[in-house]
Design a protein around this motif. Structure first.
Motif, PDB file in Angstrom:
ATOM      1  N   THR A   1      63.974  -4.209  33.390  1.00 51.33           N
ATOM      2  CA  THR A   1      63.123  -4.670  32.294  1.00 51.33           C
ATOM      3  C   THR A   1      62.358  -5.911  32.734  1.00 51.33           C
ATOM      4  OG1 THR A   1      64.646  -3.838  30.621  1.00 51.33           O
ATOM      5  CG2 THR A   1      63.083  -5.511  29.918  1.00 51.33           C
ATOM      6  N   SER A   2      61.057  -5.883  32.526  1.00 52.82           N
ATOM      7  CA  SER A   2      60.220  -7.037  32.869  1.00 52.82           C
ATOM      8  C   SER A   2      59.896  -7.819  31.602  1.00 52.82           C
ATOM      9  CB  SER A   2      58.925  -6.556  33.533  1.00 52.82           C
ATOM     10  OG  SER A   2      58.082  -5.978  32.560  1.00 52.82           O
ATOM     11  N   PRO A   3      59.427  -9.059  31.757  1.00 51.88           N
ATOM     12  CA  PRO A   3      59.015  -9.828  30.582  1.00 51.88           C
ATOM     13  C   PRO A   3      57.912  -9.123  29.793  1.00 51.88           C
ATOM     14  CG  PRO A   3      59.251 -11.273  32.463  1.00 51.88           C
ATOM     15  CD  PRO A   3      59.397  -9.867  32.968  1.00 51.88           C
TER      16      PRO A   3
ATOM     17  N   SER B   1      70.663  -5.902  22.535  1.00 49.36           N
ATOM     18  CA  SER B   1      70.840  -6.735  21.358  1.00 49.36           C
ATOM     19  C   SER B   1      70.524  -5.837  20.157  1.00 49.36           C
ATOM     20  CB  SER B   1      69.903  -7.945  21.407  1.00 49.36           C
ATOM     21  OG  SER B   1      68.569  -7.524  21.274  1.00 49.36           O
ATOM     22  N   LYS B   2      70.479  -6.417  19.007  1.00 48.28           N
ATOM     23  CA  LYS B   2      70.218  -5.604  17.823  1.00 48.28           C
ATOM     24  C   LYS B   2      68.837  -4.954  17.889  1.00 48.28           C
ATOM     25  CE  LYS B   2      70.536  -5.673  12.837  1.00 48.28           C
ATOM     26  NZ  LYS B   2      70.890  -6.430  11.653  1.00 48.28           N
ATOM     27  N   TYR B   3      67.857  -5.662  18.462  1.00 50.47           N
ATOM     28  CA  TYR B   3      66.488  -5.157  18.466  1.00 50.47           C
ATOM     29  C   TYR B   3      65.924  -4.866  19.849  1.00 50.47           C
ATOM     30  CZ  TYR B   3      66.609  -6.555  13.616  1.00 50.47           C
ATOM     31  OH  TYR B   3      66.950  -6.674  12.306  1.00 50.47           O
ATOM     32  N   PHE B   4      66.529  -5.393  20.908  1.00 55.26           N
ATOM     33  CA  PHE B   4      65.960  -5.242  22.243  1.00 55.26           C
ATOM     34  C   PHE B   4      66.957  -4.606  23.201  1.00 55.26           C
ATOM     35  CE2 PHE B   4      63.770  -8.803  20.280  1.00 55.26           C
ATOM     36  CZ  PHE B   4      62.454  -8.456  20.493  1.00 55.26           C
ATOM     37  N   THR B   5      66.422  -3.797  24.111  1.00 51.32           N
ATOM     38  CA  THR B   5      67.221  -3.206  25.170  1.00 51.32           C
ATOM     39  C   THR B   5      66.768  -3.838  26.477  1.00 51.32           C
ATOM     40  OG1 THR B   5      67.380  -1.139  23.966  1.00 51.32           O
ATOM     41  CG2 THR B   5      67.852  -1.065  26.326  1.00 51.32           C
ATOM     42  N   ILE B   6      67.712  -4.396  27.220  1.00 53.62           N
ATOM     43  CA  ILE B   6      67.375  -5.062  28.476  1.00 53.62           C
ATOM     44  C   ILE B   6      68.061  -4.309  29.609  1.00 53.62           C
ATOM     45  CG2 ILE B   6      67.421  -7.233  29.751  1.00 53.62           C
ATOM     46  CD1 ILE B   6      67.814  -8.583  26.976  1.00 53.62           C
TER      47      ILE B   6
ATOM     48  N   ARG C   1      56.162  -6.286  24.921  1.00 50.94           N
ATOM     49  CA  ARG C   1      55.665  -5.077  24.274  1.00 50.94           C
ATOM     50  C   ARG C   1      56.609  -4.641  23.150  1.00 50.94           C
ATOM     51  NH1 ARG C   1      55.668  -2.080  28.538  1.00 50.94           N
ATOM     52  NH2 ARG C   1      53.889  -3.166  29.402  1.00 50.94           N
ATOM     53  N   GLN C   2      57.916  -4.655  23.433  1.00 46.57           N
ATOM     54  CA  GLN C   2      58.907  -4.320  22.406  1.00 46.57           C
ATOM     55  C   GLN C   2      58.800  -5.288  21.228  1.00 46.57           C
ATOM     56  OE1 GLN C   2      63.043  -3.885  23.654  1.00 46.57           O
ATOM     57  NE2 GLN C   2      62.381  -3.357  25.731  1.00 46.57           N
ATOM     58  N   TYR C   3      58.651  -6.567  21.547  1.00 53.15           N
ATOM     59  CA  TYR C   3      58.566  -7.611  20.521  1.00 53.15           C
ATOM     60  C   TYR C   3      57.364  -7.385  19.605  1.00 53.15           C
ATOM     61  CZ  TYR C   3      57.830 -12.313  18.590  1.00 53.15           C
ATOM     62  OH  TYR C   3      57.610 -13.378  17.766  1.00 53.15           O
ATOM     63  N   ARG C   4      56.216  -7.123  20.196  1.00 57.99           N
ATOM     64  CA  ARG C   4      55.005  -6.907  19.397  1.00 57.99           C
ATOM     65  C   ARG C   4      55.124  -5.670  18.515  1.00 57.99           C
ATOM     66  NH1 ARG C   4      50.438  -8.655  23.806  1.00 57.99           N
ATOM     67  NH2 ARG C   4      50.657 -10.900  23.438  1.00 57.99           N
TER      68      ARG C   4
END
Length: 115
Positions: A13-15, A4-9, A20-23
């Motif tokens: 990839t675990s929750p 996505s624009k901000y996350f790589t899955i 961690r990416q989100y924080r």
């Protein structure tokens, strides 16, 4: 691998990786920090929810009920956190106009569930 624009899955990839990416993103773009941006942080929050939904769908398809339940609980915690933040009139004022409809839907959803 989904991006996505901000996350790589990635497939592995675990929750926890996603959290961690989100924080890290929230700390980087926090509106109170230099270079922080209100629009960006709202987009990150929305992207995080979408990324968690992707992980939940993947866990459901792979028939991993424990992982699916953990992810859906994280989605609920995230939404409750957002709800509590946007219920505050001061916080609601800083949310850009283009996200007000999204915010209103979350508030209505939780107000209906609570009553």
């Amino acid at each position: 691998m989904m991006k996505s624009k901000y996350f790589t899955i990635a497939p592995d990839t675990s929750p926890d990786d996603l959290k961690r990416q989100y924080r890290q993103l929230c700390q980087k773009y926090h509106p109170d920090k230099p270079g922080g941006d209100k629009d960006t942080i709202v987009q990150i929050m929305d992207d995080y929810k979408k990324a968690l939904e992707i992980l939940a769908d993947r866990a459901k398809q792979e028939n991993k009920p424990d992982e699916y339940n953990a992810i859906t609980q994280e989605i609920e915690r995230h939404l409750v956190s957002l709800y509590l933040k946007i219920k505050d009139p001061l916080i609601k004022q800083i949310i850009p106009a283009k996200y007000q409809d999204w915010v209103s839907r979350i508030i209505r959803m939780f107000d209906t569930d609570i009553q």
